[in-house]
Design a protein around this motif. Structure first.
Motif, PDB file in Angstrom:
ATOM      1  N   ASP A   1       9.837  18.468   0.884  1.00  0.00           N
ATOM      2  CA  ASP A   1       9.408  18.766  -0.486  1.00  0.00           C
ATOM      3  C   ASP A   1       8.032  18.181  -0.778  1.00  0.00           C
ATOM      4  OD1 ASP A   1       9.895  16.065  -2.301  1.00  0.00           O
ATOM      5  OD2 ASP A   1      11.207  16.170  -0.550  1.00  0.00           O
ATOM      6  N   LYS A   2       7.322  18.847  -1.697  1.00  0.00           N
ATOM      7  CA  LYS A   2       5.942  18.467  -1.997  1.00  0.00           C
ATOM      8  C   LYS A   2       5.835  17.056  -2.554  1.00  0.00           C
ATOM      9  CE  LYS A   2       4.173  23.123  -2.846  1.00  0.00           C
ATOM     10  NZ  LYS A   2       3.576  24.046  -3.852  1.00  0.00           N
ATOM     11  N   ARG A   3       6.821  16.666  -3.353  1.00  0.00           N
ATOM     12  CA  ARG A   3       6.779  15.350  -3.982  1.00  0.00           C
ATOM     13  C   ARG A   3       6.725  14.243  -2.929  1.00  0.00           C
ATOM     14  NH1 ARG A   3      10.791  13.887  -8.965  1.00  0.00           N
ATOM     15  NH2 ARG A   3       9.946  11.824  -9.546  1.00  0.00           N
ATOM     16  N   THR A   4       7.483  14.406  -1.869  1.00  0.00           N
ATOM     17  CA  THR A   4       7.487  13.424  -0.787  1.00  0.00           C
ATOM     18  C   THR A   4       6.222  13.534   0.060  1.00  0.00           C
ATOM     19  OG1 THR A   4       9.906  13.462  -0.724  1.00  0.00           O
ATOM     20  CG2 THR A   4       8.780  12.582   1.205  1.00  0.00           C
ATOM     21  N   LYS A   5       5.792  14.768   0.311  1.00  0.00           N
ATOM     22  CA  LYS A   5       4.584  14.955   1.126  1.00  0.00           C
ATOM     23  C   LYS A   5       3.340  14.373   0.437  1.00  0.00           C
ATOM     24  CE  LYS A   5       5.094  19.425   1.908  1.00  0.00           C
ATOM     25  NZ  LYS A   5       4.872  20.802   2.428  1.00  0.00           N
ATOM     26  N   TRP A   6       3.247  14.557  -0.889  1.00  0.00           N
ATOM     27  CA  TRP A   6       2.081  14.029  -1.603  1.00  0.00           C
ATOM     28  C   TRP A   6       2.059  12.510  -1.584  1.00  0.00           C
ATOM     29  CZ3 TRP A   6      -2.157  16.341  -2.204  1.00  0.00           C
ATOM     30  CH2 TRP A   6      -2.220  17.713  -2.477  1.00  0.00           C
ATOM     31  N   TRP A   7       3.208  11.915  -1.367  1.00  0.00           N
ATOM     32  CA  TRP A   7       3.271  10.457  -1.231  1.00  0.00           C
ATOM     33  C   TRP A   7       2.924  10.034   0.190  1.00  0.00           C
ATOM     34  CZ3 TRP A   7       8.552   8.148   0.274  1.00  0.00           C
ATOM     35  CH2 TRP A   7       8.418   6.800   0.640  1.00  0.00           C
TER      36      TRP A   7
ATOM     37  N   VAL B   1       2.029   6.050  -7.593  1.00  0.00           N
ATOM     38  CA  VAL B   1       1.062   6.996  -8.160  1.00  0.00           C
ATOM     39  C   VAL B   1       1.651   8.394  -8.217  1.00  0.00           C
ATOM     40  CG1 VAL B   1      -1.152   8.144  -7.770  1.00  0.00           C
ATOM     41  CG2 VAL B   1      -0.972   5.657  -7.511  1.00  0.00           C
ATOM     42  N   VAL B   2       2.283   8.824  -7.131  1.00  0.00           N
ATOM     43  CA  VAL B   2       2.873  10.173  -7.086  1.00  0.00           C
ATOM     44  C   VAL B   2       4.019  10.291  -8.082  1.00  0.00           C
ATOM     45  CG1 VAL B   2       4.173  11.791  -5.646  1.00  0.00           C
ATOM     46  CG2 VAL B   2       2.155  10.627  -4.720  1.00  0.00           C
ATOM     47  N   GLU B   3       4.872   9.269  -8.171  1.00  0.00           N
ATOM     48  CA  GLU B   3       5.990   9.310  -9.115  1.00  0.00           C
ATOM     49  C   GLU B   3       5.477   9.340 -10.554  1.00  0.00           C
ATOM     50  OE1 GLU B   3       9.370   9.613  -8.403  1.00  0.00           O
ATOM     51  OE2 GLU B   3       8.462  10.072  -6.462  1.00  0.00           O
ATOM     52  N   PHE B   4       4.391   8.629 -10.823  1.00  0.00           N
ATOM     53  CA  PHE B   4       3.798   8.632 -12.156  1.00  0.00           C
ATOM     54  C   PHE B   4       3.278  10.032 -12.508  1.00  0.00           C
ATOM     55  CE2 PHE B   4      -0.118   8.091 -14.744  1.00  0.00           C
ATOM     56  CZ  PHE B   4       0.483   7.638 -15.912  1.00  0.00           C
ATOM     57  N   ILE B   5       2.595  10.655 -11.565  1.00  0.00           N
ATOM     58  CA  ILE B   5       2.062  12.006 -11.802  1.00  0.00           C
ATOM     59  C   ILE B   5       3.204  12.987 -12.046  1.00  0.00           C
ATOM     60  CG2 ILE B   5       0.847  13.932 -10.722  1.00  0.00           C
ATOM     61  CD1 ILE B   5      -0.895  11.802  -9.278  1.00  0.00           C
ATOM     62  N   TYR B   6       4.262  12.897 -11.258  1.00  0.00           N
ATOM     63  CA  TYR B   6       5.385  13.813 -11.439  1.00  0.00           C
ATOM     64  C   TYR B   6       6.136  13.535 -12.741  1.00  0.00           C
ATOM     65  CZ  TYR B   6       5.309  16.625  -7.222  1.00  0.00           C
ATOM     66  OH  TYR B   6       4.970  17.564  -6.262  1.00  0.00           O
TER      67      TYR B   6
ATOM     68  N   GLU C   1      10.795   7.558 -19.322  1.00  0.00           N
ATOM     69  CA  GLU C   1      11.791   7.125 -18.350  1.00  0.00           C
ATOM     70  C   GLU C   1      11.121   6.422 -17.168  1.00  0.00           C
ATOM     71  OE1 GLU C   1      15.514   6.409 -16.848  1.00  0.00           O
ATOM     72  OE2 GLU C   1      14.948   7.174 -18.823  1.00  0.00           O
ATOM     73  N   PHE C   2       9.939   6.934 -16.770  1.00  0.00           N
ATOM     74  CA  PHE C   2       9.209   6.304 -15.667  1.00  0.00           C
ATOM     75  C   PHE C   2       8.860   4.860 -16.016  1.00  0.00           C
ATOM     76  CE2 PHE C   2       5.142   4.956 -13.895  1.00  0.00           C
ATOM     77  CZ  PHE C   2       5.383   5.080 -12.544  1.00  0.00           C
ATOM     78  N   PHE C   3       8.352   4.631 -17.226  1.00  0.00           N
ATOM     79  CA  PHE C   3       7.962   3.276 -17.601  1.00  0.00           C
ATOM     80  C   PHE C   3       9.168   2.350 -17.731  1.00  0.00           C
ATOM     81  CE2 PHE C   3       3.862   5.211 -19.048  1.00  0.00           C
ATOM     82  CZ  PHE C   3       3.044   4.410 -18.249  1.00  0.00           C
ATOM     83  N   LYS C   4      10.301   2.895 -18.155  1.00  0.00           N
ATOM     84  CA  LYS C   4      11.521   2.083 -18.203  1.00  0.00           C
ATOM     85  C   LYS C   4      11.887   1.616 -16.795  1.00  0.00           C
ATOM     86  CE  LYS C   4      13.781   4.114 -22.270  1.00  0.00           C
ATOM     87  NZ  LYS C   4      14.936   4.936 -22.726  1.00  0.00           N
ATOM     88  N   ARG C   5      11.859   2.549 -15.868  1.00  0.00           N
ATOM     89  CA  ARG C   5      12.223   2.216 -14.485  1.00  0.00           C
ATOM     90  C   ARG C   5      11.175   1.300 -13.850  1.00  0.00           C
ATOM     91  NH1 ARG C   5      15.174   7.681 -12.110  1.00  0.00           N
ATOM     92  NH2 ARG C   5      16.621   7.896 -13.878  1.00  0.00           N
ATOM     93  N   ALA C   6       9.930   1.552 -14.156  1.00  0.00           N
ATOM     94  CA  ALA C   6       8.872   0.681 -13.644  1.00  0.00           C
ATOM     95  C   ALA C   6       9.047  -0.732 -14.188  1.00  0.00           C
ATOM     96  CB  ALA C   6       7.503   1.228 -14.027  1.00  0.00           C
TER      97      ALA C   6
ATOM     98  N   ILE D   1       0.850  -1.201   0.000  1.00  0.00           N
ATOM     99  CA  ILE D   1       0.000   0.000   0.000  1.00  0.00           C
ATOM    100  C   ILE D   1       0.883   1.247   0.000  1.00  0.00           C
ATOM    101  CG2 ILE D   1      -1.582   1.374   1.411  1.00  0.00           C
ATOM    102  CD1 ILE D   1      -2.979  -1.192   2.227  1.00  0.00           C
ATOM    103  N   ILE D   2       1.926   1.246   0.828  1.00  0.00           N
ATOM    104  CA  ILE D   2       2.858   2.376   0.865  1.00  0.00           C
ATOM    105  C   ILE D   2       3.477   2.582  -0.516  1.00  0.00           C
ATOM    106  CG2 ILE D   2       5.017   3.245   1.864  1.00  0.00           C
ATOM    107  CD1 ILE D   2       4.372   1.605   4.387  1.00  0.00           C
TER     108      ILE D   2
END
Length: 832
Positions: free
Chosen positions: A362-368, A205-210, A219-224, A198-199
């Motif tokens: 940072d917002k990216r971490t907080k949104w996660w 989701v947040v990394e995908f949005i960013y 690059e996201f899909f490569k890493r995923a 769940i975490i």
């Protein structure tokens, strides 16, 4: 060059040394030769006894045991996974004694996580201490929840590895993900692994949005994709346990319904809602994250002579009040849970820094982190926030397979602690505006410190301090109804003031640093000391030197009674009902006997249904006969009517451990012939009939099996069938008859592994009497053999070998690639 390498690795070596020293310092009784045996550890010892003994003397391990619930697979008790290469990594780490090993893993795991967030290693050590010493991490050690502790330890580096893969080092991050995901799965606590996923889902989701926002979707899909490959390897390495567990879970209380609508306790898919939510954290009880004794601490605790209870006892003229109270376990917890071993306390300083993170992280971490923290916190409330819990039970896959919803606070605490330490990172970041730090610290201290101060001044805001169990105090103990609420209020006030002091000190440290009155390294040391001073004493309330005893062998921990010794003289195969313990919540009889009862969360659904619908009624009749019995014969006569217990081959009944057991002359034995077969239309009729038939001469089968059985059975007075040899995974029976027969075997039906053979040829068998095995037998003289040989185990081993090889090749490949890359870099530098 060597100096550079040494300087790079010095902090990590220092961290390992520090964590070893801290772990040994906390668990000094272990150095004195003492040991801690938690209740769940003792239960595991009992459940696993037959399996461990058998495996010690046989090359091929058994995957089935008769030690509990009349027989079940060993998958979730003790099962070797010989082809997971990380087994050897775990074995190396496990050279440290159990509890020391657990604490070291907590520390190392969170340290690795913080390094993936590019924290200074010295600050990462401080953060590791903040996470490791949360109270819940020690409460589960006391209880012996070892798989839970190890899973919590590995979840941090697993999450850190995924962060690394998605944000900055996809190859190394993916490889580490494969390693730590494999270790987490291997720890074998599916519920906490589920919460870890769940975490990670929130993170993904947040990394995908960013990635969309930053135009890095490719690059996201490569890493995923790399992470998916890593997950496949990790799953494959644990295929032995995953495939067997998945297969078995479908037939347990967590699996699909058997269609038994007359049993409301087990007819639904997954676990019963009441069972799932029984341990629900109170909404107001959430304040224990900040104030440990907000709800009185543990269900059973001690008071001192200075307490209101102590003063009352003194006024009553009771001698040695202090010593008396130290030996008394009083009900101090006054929350809504059925009971608790202690509160979930993550620390006043962590709570303060968590709020500070709202302003600095940072917002990216907080949104996660923030949505995940909010969700898991609300899920921990269970029946106290039932609309959300109902949604998850009904619609979220697998959620209804897990009980004790308060366990989601592990994810909550993880998120809050990570955000708190990331806030500290920003505090010590030279780029952060010092005035912003000072303003944010003031607001955060006012919020968290203000809450603590409010409850310190007006503790009655928390409620009445009256526990449901206070009503039990009568006669000479009536005064406890008045003194215990007062003592609980004092406990809250004291801890609220305590939390306030730590918040002020932590805020003061940051203020001194922001004002350039304190050097960074010195501040790190002070924070480490503060975290330990805040958290360790609370952890010591629940896991301290008193929990340890002089080291003893298992044989002295679980001693056979007079009744046990008498039964053990019987070398035949039979089952025992121990009426002196909680039949289906106590594993102790399983240490010595093939137990009709037992203790394990993964009980077969059919067995639980038989308990609910038939066994409880028969046990009730049996116990009722105790009250009217003037001689053992009265009880023995009642045994004739116990059709279900008799078909389970209950030969002995323990009613007094220090007396000889009662021998049941009416037990059906290991196997018997029946002369009549009744066909049931569905599970409800089958369950009804099994309680009505004479199980010695009749049997009932579901209509799906009817075609495999003869329409008529011809009696043969000379027919014989008996158990010739017993091993938990291999049963051989001798059979002789002049006519065709139908035999019922007093063994649990589980066709996902049990195969039957006659003269080496595989033959079919059926399920009879809702739970047992039965077989039509042609006339003749021959042996019947049942072997437990699950295909899921063999296939799992094969996949584990392949995946382990892939991991090793991946590690070698990465090392080679890094070496080649480093060589090319040197050549380019030389040309320049």
């Amino acid at each position: 060059m060597n100096k550079i390498v040494l300087a790079k690795f010095t902090p990590h070596l220092a961290a390992i040394l520090l964590f070893i020293l801290i772990s040994f310092a906390y668990f000094t009784p272990i150095l004195e030769g003492k040991q801690l045996i938690g209740s769940d550890t003792e239960s595991w010892i009992c459940d696993a006894k037959e399996t461990i003994d058998f495996n010690a003397t046989h090359d091929k391990p058994t995957l089935w045991t008769n030690s509990l619930f009349s027989g079940m697979p060993t998958y979730l008790i003790t099962m070797n996974q010989p082809y997971n290469v990380l087994k050897y990594v775990q074995d190396v780490l496990a050279i440290f004694p159990g509890q020391i090993f657990n604490l070291m893993l907590y520390l190392l795991g969170f340290y690795i996580l913080l390094l993936t967030f590019k924290l200074n290693p010295w600050l990462a050590m401080v953060g590791a201490i903040a996470f490791a010493f949360a109270s819940y991490n020690f409460i589960i050690i006391v209880a012996g929840h070892n798989t839970k502790a190890i899973t919590i330890a590995y979840m941090a580096p697993l999450i850190g590895s995924v962060v690394m893969a998605l944000r900055w080092k996809p190859l190394i991050g993916s490889l580490l993900t494969a390693i730590f995901l494999s270790l987490t799965i291997r720890a074998n606590h599916p519920q906490l692994l589920y919460y870890t996923l769940i975490i990670l889902l929130f993170l993904a989701v947040v990394e995908f949005i960013y990635s969309i926002k930053n135009k890095e979707i490719t690059e996201f899909f490569k890493r995923a994709g790399m992470l998916i490959a890593a997950a496949v390897i990790a799953l494959g390495m644990n295929a032995t346990s995953l495939l067997t567990t998945k297969e078995y879970s479908q037939y347990t209380m967590r699996g699909a319904s058997n269609g038994l609508t007359t049993d409301t306790q087990s007819s639904q898919h997954g676990l019963n809602r009441d069972y799932i939510t029984n341990w629900s954290y109170g909404i107001d009880e959430t304040m224990t994250l900040l104030i440990p004794n907000f709800k009185g601490g543990a269900s059973a605790g001690t008071l001192t002579a200075d307490s209101e209870t102590g003063k009352k006892l003194n006024s009553m003229g009771v001698p040695n009040v202090d010593n008396m109270l130290k030996s008394m376990q009083l009900p101090l917890y006054w929350g809504t849970q059925p009971g608790t071993s202690g509160p979930v306390y993550i620390g006043a300083i962590v709570c303060f820094l968590f709020v500070l993170g709202f302003f600095l992280v940072d917002k990216r971490t907080k949104w996660w982190l923030l949505p995940m923290i909010a969700l898991t916190l609300m899920l921990s409330w269970g029946r106290n926030f039932m609309w959300l819990t109902d949604i998850f039970i009904s619609y979220v896959p697998l959620y209804n397979n897990f009980r004790t919803v308060s366990m989601t606070l592990v994810a909550t605490g993880f998120g809050m602690t990570l955000m708190a330490i990331l806030a500290l990172k920003e505090v010590f970041n030279e780029q952060t505006d010092k005035q912003k730090i000072i303003r944010s610290v003031g607001i955060s201290a006012a919020i968290t410190g203000g809450i603590a101060l409010l409850f310190a001044l007006i503790p009655s805001l928390a409620g009445s301090f009256i526990a449901a169990g206070d009503a039990q105090f009568k006669g000479d103990y009536t005064f406890l109804k008045e003194t215990l609420p007062l003592d609980r209020a004092t406990m809250l006030r004291t801890d609220a003031l305590r939390s306030l002091v730590f918040i002020i000190m932590a805020a003061g440290l940051i203020w001194l640093y922001a004002k350039n009155l304190l050097k960074q390294q010195v501040a790190y040391v002070f924070f480490a000391v503060l975290f330990l001073a805040d958290l360790a004493p609370v952890a010591k309330r629940y896991l301290n030197d008193n929990n340890f005893q002089r080291k003893r062998k298992v044989e002295t921990l679980i001693k056979p009674s007079i009744a046990d010794n008498i039964i053990l003289q019987d070398k035949s195969q039979y089952r025992v009902l121990d009426a002196t313990v909680n039949l289906f919540n106590d594993a102790t009889p399983s240490y010595f006997h093939h137990n009709i009862g037992g203790y394990h969360a993964a009980k077969l659904r059919r067995y639980q249904e038989l308990i609910n619908m038939q066994m409880e009624k028969e046990i009730g009749r049996l116990f009722a006969s105790f009250g009217r019995a003037t001689t053992p014969a009265v009880i023995t006569n009642t045994m004739d009517s116990l059709g279900v217990l008799n078909m389970l081959n209950m030969k002995y009944l323990i009613y007094n451990k220090e007396s000889a057991p009662l021998v049941n002359p009416y037990a059906n034995g290991n196997v018997w012939f029946v002369n009549k077969v009744l066909v049931a239309a569905d599970a409800n009729e089958e369950m009804k009939l099994v309680g009505e038939i004479n199980t010695k001469t009749e049997m009932v089968v579901d209509k799906s099996f009817a075609a495999q059985l003869p329409a008529k059975i011809t009696a043969d007075s000379t027919a014989r069938i008996s158990l010739a040899s017993y091993e938990p995974n291999d049963l051989v029976y001798n059979f002789s008859s002049k006519t065709d027969q139908v035999a019922v075997f007093s063994e649990v039906y589980y066709d996902k592994g049990w195969n039957a053979y006659i003269n080496g040829q595989k033959v079919p068998y059926v399920r009879a009497d809702y739970l047992l095995r039965a077989m039509p037998l042609k006339a003749g003289t021959y042996n019947i053999e049942f072997k437990f040989e699950p295909l899921s185990y063999s296939l799992g081993n094969l996949l584990a070998i392949i995946s382990s090889i892939l991991l090793i090749l991946s590690i070698i490949g990465l090392i080679f690639w890094q070496w080649k890359k480093s060589g090319n870099t040197k050549k380019i530098s030389a040309k320049i």
